[in-house]
Design an enzyme around this catalytic site. Structure first.
Site, PDB file in Angstrom:
ATOM      1  N   GLU A 117      -3.995  -0.399   5.490  1.00  0.00           N
ATOM      2  CA  GLU A 117      -4.819  -1.242   6.357  1.00  0.00           C
ATOM      3  C   GLU A 117      -4.043  -2.441   6.900  1.00  0.00           C
ATOM      4  O   GLU A 117      -4.261  -2.875   8.036  1.00  0.00           O
ATOM      5  CB  GLU A 117      -6.063  -1.721   5.597  1.00  0.00           C
ATOM      6  CG  GLU A 117      -7.130  -0.652   5.407  1.00  0.00           C
ATOM      7  CD  GLU A 117      -6.764   0.382   4.344  1.00  0.00           C
ATOM      8  OE1 GLU A 117      -5.817   0.135   3.574  1.00  0.00           O
ATOM      9  OE2 GLU A 117      -7.426   1.433   4.278  1.00  0.00           O
ATOM     10  N   HIS A 142     -16.918   0.101  -0.932  1.00  0.00           N
ATOM     11  CA  HIS A 142     -17.374   0.803   0.261  1.00  0.00           C
ATOM     12  C   HIS A 142     -18.594   0.136   0.895  1.00  0.00           C
ATOM     13  O   HIS A 142     -18.991   0.497   2.007  1.00  0.00           O
ATOM     14  CB  HIS A 142     -17.709   2.254  -0.057  1.00  0.00           C
ATOM     15  CG  HIS A 142     -16.522   3.106  -0.376  1.00  0.00           C
ATOM     16  ND1 HIS A 142     -15.713   2.888  -1.460  1.00  0.00           N
ATOM     17  CD2 HIS A 142     -15.996   4.185   0.262  1.00  0.00           C
ATOM     18  CE1 HIS A 142     -14.748   3.794  -1.490  1.00  0.00           C
ATOM     19  NE2 HIS A 142     -14.894   4.585  -0.451  1.00  0.00           N
TER      20      HIS A 142
END
Length: 341
Positions: A75, A144
């Protein structure tokens, strides 16, 4: 038909296609890429696979691998690469598979993307969008479901957008892509396919930083965003039926910068205020809105400002998330308590 579904209908007009939020976002991405050749996309599995939720489905096949390309599972590399592309004239859209995975890229986001205009004295801007799913209610594993809008609140240079329905998602994303500075675009996972709404096929833009009054009222103002908009509307309907209360519901749509004018005007009218979000309570969007109300509407207030939020813990495991997320019952109880004299 819900209030949200009815929001954008025009009497006598030909009905627009009904889309889910995923379909509306995909349509907006396609339109913006056709309109501006500088718009490119980078993310994990966003090409042939269409991303973890299939938001980018079909875009690589249409626009090619030079404009929609897969990135390694890194990321920090995705956002750092997007910053470089934006500085050199492109308009990248970076997809992060889940908002909680952005923690490892905070240096690139907070100290690079957000500061570039300030650091360069205005010589360089970073016109990029970071899209990321967030939110509970779908039983995902750790990291998440995290809501990061409060974490990003103290990062000058970033705008943060959180749509609550397909129509807004399409128009707000268009505004985010054409913005000259970095915009974080959070998409609630539970809303992705939970309902459809009429969405015009043509391009339209919803300005960033402008809230929407989705239900007018005169007894209390409730400020919320994302998946909590429908929760608040359910609670407001219940309290209105039981107590005859007139409840104003404001969808913030952009959590930074906040629409202070709409917030102040609403509370000045009703005299009572509540904020509802699923992110933790301390130092979050609710705390900032409460401060805005105290600074501007103190003499209009009939009761202290109330907050209904997640708790100051990490987002819990799936078997506990029903206890963590604000529910219509919990919100209705808080509305009734705030309405008491």
């Amino acid at each position: 038909m819900t209030i949200l579904e009815a929001t954008n209908q025009t009497p006598g007009a030909k009905p627009a296609p009904r889309l889910t939020m995923i379909e509306a976002i995909n349509q907006s991405l396609r339109i913006e890429m056709e309109r501006d050749g500088r718009v490119v996309m980078i993310g994990e599995d966003i090409g042939k696979n269409g991303g973890v939720f299939r938001v980018t489905d079909g875009l690589q096949a249409h626009f090619g691998e030079n404009r929609v390309f897969d990135a390694p599972l890194a990321e920090s590399g995705i956002i750092g690469t997007a910053v470089g592309m934006a500085v050199y004239g492109l308009r990248p859209i970076a997809e992060i598979q889940f908002a909680g995975f952005m923690y490892v890229s905070f240096n690139q986001l907070v100290s690079q993307a957000a500061r570039m205009r300030f650091r360069s004295g205005g010589m360089f801007t970073v016109p990029m969008v970071i899209r990321a799913p967030y939110g509970g209610g779908v039983r995902t594993p750790e990291l998440h479901s995290d809501s990061l809008e409060g974490v990003l609140l103290q990062t000058p240079g970033l705008k943060v957008v959180v749509p609550s329905n397909p129509y807004d998602a399409k128009g707000l994303l268009a505004a985010a892509i054409e913005d000259p500075d970095p915009v974080v675009f959070f998409e609630n996972i539970k809303l992705y396919r939970s309902f459809k709404q009429e969405v015009p096929e043509e391009r339209y833009v919803i300005p960033l930083g402008k809230a929407s009054v989705v239900q007018e009222g005169s007894d209390i103002s409730i400020f919320t965003y994302g998946a909590m908009v429908s929760v608040v509307l359910q609670a407001a309907k219940q309290v209105a039926e039981e107590k005859g209360a007139s409840i104003e519901v404001v969808d913030l749509r952009t959590t930074w910068p906040l629409d202070e004018e709409t917030i102040v005007n609403s509370v000045t009218k009703t005299g009572r205020a509540m904020i509802v979000h699923e992110a933790p309570k301390a130092g979050g969007i609710g705390a900032e809105i409460s401060a805005i109300i105290n600074e501007n509407c103190l003499y209009s207030l009939l009761k202290p400002v109330a907050r209904v939020t997640g708790y100051d813990t990490p987002f819990p495991p799936p078997q506990l998330e029903d206890l963590y997320l604000p529910t219509p019952t919990r919100v209705a109880w808080a509305i009734a308590a705030t309405l008491e004299d």
